[in-house]
Write a protein that holds these residues in place. Sequence first.
Motif, PDB file in Angstrom:
ATOM      1  N   GLU A 167      42.780  44.062  44.129  1.00 37.77           N
ATOM      2  CA  GLU A 167      43.532  44.300  42.909  1.00 37.77           C
ATOM      3  C   GLU A 167      43.289  43.172  41.900  1.00 37.77           C
ATOM      4  O   GLU A 167      43.187  43.413  40.694  1.00 37.77           O
ATOM      5  CB  GLU A 167      45.023  44.418  43.223  1.00 37.77           C
ATOM      6  CG  GLU A 167      45.912  44.677  42.018  1.00 37.77           C
ATOM      7  CD  GLU A 167      45.618  45.983  41.297  1.00 37.77           C
ATOM      8  OE1 GLU A 167      46.085  46.132  40.152  1.00 37.77           O
ATOM      9  OE2 GLU A 167      44.925  46.849  41.865  1.00 37.77           O
ATOM     10  N   THR A 168      43.192  41.951  42.383  1.00 37.96           N
ATOM     11  CA  THR A 168      42.884  40.828  41.499  1.00 37.96           C
ATOM     12  C   THR A 168      41.538  41.023  40.819  1.00 37.96           C
ATOM     13  O   THR A 168      41.397  40.829  39.599  1.00 37.96           O
ATOM     14  CB  THR A 168      42.867  39.511  42.295  1.00 37.96           C
ATOM     15  OG1 THR A 168      44.155  39.273  42.847  1.00 37.96           O
ATOM     16  CG2 THR A 168      42.479  38.336  41.413  1.00 37.96           C
ATOM     17  N   SER A 191      44.760  33.236  25.804  1.00 35.01           N
ATOM     18  CA  SER A 191      44.619  34.333  26.771  1.00 35.01           C
ATOM     19  C   SER A 191      44.848  33.901  28.209  1.00 35.01           C
ATOM     20  O   SER A 191      45.233  34.716  29.048  1.00 35.01           O
ATOM     21  CB  SER A 191      43.224  34.959  26.656  1.00 35.01           C
ATOM     22  OG  SER A 191      42.230  34.011  27.005  1.00 35.01           O
ATOM     23  N   VAL A 201      41.794  43.606  38.053  1.00 32.14           N
ATOM     24  CA  VAL A 201      42.428  43.104  36.837  1.00 32.14           C
ATOM     25  C   VAL A 201      41.434  42.283  36.010  1.00 32.14           C
ATOM     26  O   VAL A 201      41.330  42.430  34.789  1.00 32.14           O
ATOM     27  CB  VAL A 201      43.672  42.260  37.180  1.00 32.14           C
ATOM     28  CG1 VAL A 201      44.177  41.509  35.950  1.00 32.14           C
ATOM     29  CG2 VAL A 201      44.773  43.153  37.738  1.00 32.14           C
ATOM     30  N   GLU A 249      39.806  43.018  32.251  1.00 34.84           N
ATOM     31  CA  GLU A 249      39.834  42.036  31.160  1.00 34.84           C
ATOM     32  C   GLU A 249      38.443  41.859  30.573  1.00 34.84           C
ATOM     33  O   GLU A 249      38.263  41.838  29.345  1.00 34.84           O
ATOM     34  CB  GLU A 249      40.363  40.695  31.668  1.00 34.84           C
ATOM     35  CG  GLU A 249      40.400  39.599  30.630  1.00 34.84           C
ATOM     36  CD  GLU A 249      41.453  39.818  29.556  1.00 34.84           C
ATOM     37  OE1 GLU A 249      41.253  39.312  28.425  1.00 34.84           O
ATOM     38  OE2 GLU A 249      42.466  40.489  29.837  1.00 34.84           O
ATOM     39  N   ARG A 277      48.265  34.607  29.834  1.00 37.52           N
ATOM     40  CA  ARG A 277      48.486  36.037  30.067  1.00 37.52           C
ATOM     41  C   ARG A 277      47.690  36.524  31.275  1.00 37.52           C
ATOM     42  O   ARG A 277      48.217  37.271  32.113  1.00 37.52           O
ATOM     43  CB  ARG A 277      48.073  36.824  28.808  1.00 37.52           C
ATOM     44  CG  ARG A 277      48.151  38.339  28.977  1.00 37.52           C
ATOM     45  CD  ARG A 277      47.711  39.057  27.714  1.00 37.52           C
ATOM     46  NE  ARG A 277      46.376  38.655  27.277  1.00 37.52           N
ATOM     47  CZ  ARG A 277      45.253  39.095  27.839  1.00 37.52           C
ATOM     48  NH1 ARG A 277      45.308  39.937  28.873  1.00 37.52           N
ATOM     49  NH2 ARG A 277      44.080  38.711  27.391  1.00 37.52           N
ATOM     50  N   ILE A 278      46.433  36.111  31.386  1.00 30.06           N
ATOM     51  CA  ILE A 278      45.607  36.543  32.514  1.00 30.06           C
ATOM     52  C   ILE A 278      46.160  35.983  33.823  1.00 30.06           C
ATOM     53  O   ILE A 278      46.274  36.699  34.824  1.00 30.06           O
ATOM     54  CB  ILE A 278      44.150  36.093  32.315  1.00 30.06           C
ATOM     55  CG1 ILE A 278      43.557  36.728  31.058  1.00 30.06           C
ATOM     56  CG2 ILE A 278      43.302  36.460  33.538  1.00 30.06           C
ATOM     57  CD1 ILE A 278      42.204  36.160  30.668  1.00 30.06           C
ATOM     58  N   ARG A 279      46.530  34.714  33.806  1.00 29.09           N
ATOM     59  CA  ARG A 279      47.093  34.103  35.016  1.00 29.09           C
ATOM     60  C   ARG A 279      48.394  34.786  35.426  1.00 29.09           C
ATOM     61  O   ARG A 279      48.660  34.982  36.607  1.00 29.09           O
ATOM     62  CB  ARG A 279      47.333  32.611  34.786  1.00 29.09           C
ATOM     63  CG  ARG A 279      46.063  31.764  34.903  1.00 29.09           C
ATOM     64  CD  ARG A 279      46.279  30.365  34.329  1.00 29.09           C
ATOM     65  NE  ARG A 279      47.425  29.715  34.914  1.00 29.09           N
ATOM     66  CZ  ARG A 279      47.390  28.940  35.988  1.00 29.09           C
ATOM     67  NH1 ARG A 279      46.233  28.737  36.604  1.00 29.09           N
ATOM     68  NH2 ARG A 279      48.463  28.343  36.450  1.00 29.09           N
ATOM     69  N   ASP A 280      49.217  35.177  34.437  1.00 30.74           N
ATOM     70  CA  ASP A 280      50.462  35.871  34.760  1.00 30.74           C
ATOM     71  C   ASP A 280      50.177  37.226  35.402  1.00 30.74           C
ATOM     72  O   ASP A 280      50.887  37.661  36.312  1.00 30.74           O
ATOM     73  CB  ASP A 280      51.305  36.070  33.502  1.00 30.74           C
ATOM     74  CG  ASP A 280      51.973  34.779  33.036  1.00 30.74           C
ATOM     75  OD1 ASP A 280      51.995  33.812  33.829  1.00 30.74           O
ATOM     76  OD2 ASP A 280      52.452  34.740  31.889  1.00 30.74           O
ATOM     77  N   GLN A 281      49.131  37.908  34.932  1.00 34.56           N
ATOM     78  CA  GLN A 281      48.784  39.217  35.482  1.00 34.56           C
ATOM     79  C   GLN A 281      48.356  39.135  36.931  1.00 34.56           C
ATOM     80  O   GLN A 281      48.704  39.980  37.746  1.00 34.56           O
ATOM     81  CB  GLN A 281      47.642  39.843  34.658  1.00 34.56           C
ATOM     82  CG  GLN A 281      48.086  40.560  33.400  1.00 34.56           C
ATOM     83  CD  GLN A 281      46.909  41.293  32.789  1.00 34.56           C
ATOM     84  OE1 GLN A 281      46.076  40.711  32.105  1.00 34.56           O
ATOM     85  NE2 GLN A 281      46.828  42.575  33.059  1.00 34.56           N
ATOM     86  N   ILE A 282      47.564  38.102  37.255  1.00 39.09           N
ATOM     87  CA  ILE A 282      47.005  38.045  38.606  1.00 39.09           C
ATOM     88  C   ILE A 282      47.721  37.036  39.499  1.00 39.09           C
ATOM     89  O   ILE A 282      47.440  36.978  40.703  1.00 39.09           O
ATOM     90  CB  ILE A 282      45.503  37.701  38.567  1.00 39.09           C
ATOM     91  CG1 ILE A 282      45.257  36.319  37.943  1.00 39.09           C
ATOM     92  CG2 ILE A 282      44.741  38.765  37.813  1.00 39.09           C
ATOM     93  CD1 ILE A 282      43.798  35.930  37.902  1.00 39.09           C
TER      94      ILE A 282
END
Length: 301
Positions: free
Chosen positions: A159-160, A143, A163, A167, A146-151
């Motif tokens: 916004e961070t 995970s 997100v 999660e 994916r989380i790092r890519d989102q933020i």
Amino acid sequence: MTAPTTHPDSLVNRALVGQTERMEYVGRVPAPPLDRFIDDIYCLTGVPRHRRMNVPPMPSAHLFLNLGEPARLWDSDPSVPPAMLSDGWFMGVWTRRFLFEFPARVRLVGVHFKPWGLSPFVTMPATELRNRWVPVDDVWQRSVERIRDQIGDIASAAETLRVVEEELRSRFAEAGRGLDLVRHTGERLETSYGAVPVRALAEDAGVSGNHLATQFTSHVGVTPKRVARIYRFAQLILSVDARGPVDWAGLAQTAGYFDQAHFGREFKDFTGQTPTQYLALRRRFPAELGFPPDNGPMPAD
């Protein structure tokens, strides 16, 4: 590290200002029901005033998502090897101090969980997270990228935080009666700063002391007596005002330490310093008022 008390929908923005650089902290309390388990979610960015921090036991568990250079951690137990962590890691409740080294420039997203707060979000036993740092992917499999890519490319702290809160909300699972019992009694320890005797907690809940200890160990990783000790110490150390004379005996008694020898031993065990040494350090490196990362942790450089 401690968390600010704010309205769930509000942001707390605190900047530690140096000569040319600053460390900025932006945090908020998540909306219900997450606020029953999480003190705050925050972003920490910039150049730290102190690279190495000595962190005493505090009443919280943690999730860190590192978007910058690796961080280093050392356990106060010399038998535990140090670690360099680059992506993200969970930390359960710590009953001893540890040393944390920031990179030269920080970009970190964190979550301060209440002592019982990890339980609804992870399936790993709480005892396996106690006094340990565990990579995020060992807890939430596959995970962290994916989380790092989102933020990773989000410029806005607000916004961070949104997100990361989403999660957490997606992973939140209401637990059974055992966690309700732990949360209820844990909240009493929180509001009383550990002053309510564990026997009274068990009697008020209509359970035996052994049952309460078993449930705490299952959901927190430690017994309620240990949680009470950590709350008591946290209240004491956060009450110290190094700008003037400090009445250690009075602070200790207010916090519930009625044996001065016991207080001195626990203080040295939790901080690595005597009260006199701690006070000298705080006067040399004052905590920045209103800057949560300075509450509790102490400069080690």
